[in-house]
Write an enzyme that holds these catalytic residues in place. Structure first.
Site, PDB file in Angstrom:
ATOM      1  N   TYR A 206      46.395  33.305  35.599  1.00  0.00           N
ATOM      2  CA  TYR A 206      45.755  34.556  35.479  1.00  0.00           C
ATOM      3  C   TYR A 206      46.848  35.364  34.789  1.00  0.00           C
ATOM      4  O   TYR A 206      47.628  35.804  35.137  1.00  0.00           O
ATOM      5  CB  TYR A 206      45.275  35.193  36.655  1.00  0.00           C
ATOM      6  CG  TYR A 206      44.558  36.637  36.737  1.00  0.00           C
ATOM      7  CD1 TYR A 206      44.128  36.988  35.447  1.00  0.00           C
ATOM      8  CD2 TYR A 206      44.340  36.974  37.941  1.00  0.00           C
ATOM      9  CE1 TYR A 206      43.597  38.167  35.507  1.00  0.00           C
ATOM     10  CE2 TYR A 206      43.680  38.345  37.857  1.00  0.00           C
ATOM     11  CZ  TYR A 206      43.187  38.795  36.739  1.00  0.00           C
ATOM     12  OH  TYR A 206      42.612  40.078  36.511  1.00  0.00           O
TER      13      TYR A 206
ATOM     14  N   LYS B 124      42.848  32.588  32.410  1.00  0.00           N
ATOM     15  CA  LYS B 124      42.027  33.733  32.504  1.00  0.00           C
ATOM     16  C   LYS B 124      42.942  34.760  31.679  1.00  0.00           C
ATOM     17  O   LYS B 124      43.865  35.412  32.114  1.00  0.00           O
ATOM     18  CB  LYS B 124      41.712  34.347  33.842  1.00  0.00           C
ATOM     19  CG  LYS B 124      41.032  35.766  33.934  1.00  0.00           C
ATOM     20  CD  LYS B 124      40.638  36.253  35.335  1.00  0.00           C
ATOM     21  CE  LYS B 124      39.842  37.310  35.063  1.00  0.00           C
ATOM     22  NZ  LYS B 124      39.691  38.264  36.599  1.00  0.00           N
TER      23      LYS B 124
END
Length: 292
Positions: free
Chosen positions: A130, A158
């Site tokens: 992330y 992400k």
């Protein structure tokens, strides 16, 4: 395996007593999968995991594991330590862990790479990194992102870099086979898909889920005629849903729709203002009134 499609990072609904509303959570999970989402994210930032007790986190994960087992859907789970990753090894339904670039310390690119090499080696499940530098304080170059993609056990990212710059374009122009880029900046999902992202992790997709699914499908099919205008409309909805700290406005909209028992969030978050909720509902009503 390359992760593609739409993933919804689920909120944690609370009932009038302040307890986790597990029944409402289960219904939400089925709703977004029924609408075409490829999978769910459990215990992501949208789920307020740091405001949940250890028992509550286990209950939330148990509920979403059960849904994904029944639906044969992908499940990503927020996990940022070796201990948390080890616990996922007991759950075969977990597709991957969603692991945050280490925040606050700003260890530099080499430190981030060493950190994820260590996590991936220790983890019983693959990792999705992330990357959200405006929260973590750690920016990564396109070359550093590609080196992350080369790490064994890291299967995706992400990508929520706060904007689209030359580094984003450079990174998406040279993607590693089998490595998934999932857009994580809700208002910018459409341009990221246009540049080659494989899918998206979108909190805004609690509402208008089908539209977000179609957005991914349009861009994957190269359907500019439908993808571009839908992307503009969904960007406006996302901006309204993120006008105040996430997930306060999303919860207000879901409560107004009768889909969760309260709009409550836990400190340090505050409930959405009535004006923000009204604006978001207005965007949603406008979107749903348009022809498909």
């Amino acid at each position: 395996m390359t992760l593609t499609g739409l993933y919804v990072p689920l909120i944690t609904p609370f009932d009038a007593s302040g307890a986790v509303a597990l029944d409402a959570l289960t219904v939400l999970a089925h709703d977004v999968l029924d609408a075409g989402a490829a999978g769910l994210v459990a215990l992501g930032t949208t789920g307020e995991p740091t405001s949940l007790s250890g028992e509550e986190r286990r209950e939330v994960l148990d509920a979403l594991v059960a849904v994904c087992r029944t639906r044969r859907a992908h499940l990503l789970v927020g996990a940022n330590s070796v201990e948390a990753l080890h616990a996922l090894g007991e759950r075969p339904e977990v597709t991957a862990a969603l692991s945050l670039v280490p925040p606050f310390l700003r260890p530099g690119g080499a430190g981030v790479l060493a950190y994820f090499a260590h996590l991936a080696k220790a983890s019983p499940v693959p990792l999705v990194v992330y990357h959200v530098p405006y929260r973590t304080g750690q920016q990564l170059s396109a070359d550093e992102l590609r080196r992350l993609a080369d790490l064994p056990g890291v299967i995706g990212i992400k990508y929520a870099a706060g904007g689209i710059d030359t580094g984003t374009v450079d990174f998406l122009a040279d993607l590693r086979p089998g490595f998934a880029v999932l857009g994580g900046e809700d208002p910018l999902i459409s341009p990221l898909l246009a540049l080659g992202a494989h899918g998206a992790i979108v909190a805004s997709a609690h509402v208008a889920t089908t539209d977000f699914v179609q957005l991914v499908e349009h861009w994957h099919a190269g359907d500019l005629t439908r993808g571009r205008p839908l992307g503009h409309r969904l960007a406006g909805l996302s901006a309204a849903l993120f006008a105040e700290p996430n997930p306060a406005v999303i919860k207000a909209v879901l409560h107004a729709q009768g889909r969760i028992p309260t709009a409550a969030v836990r400190l340090p978050l505050l409930a959405a203002s009535p004006d923000a909720a009204r604006r978001a509902l207005g965007h949603l009503n406008e979107l749903t009134s348009l022809p498909t």
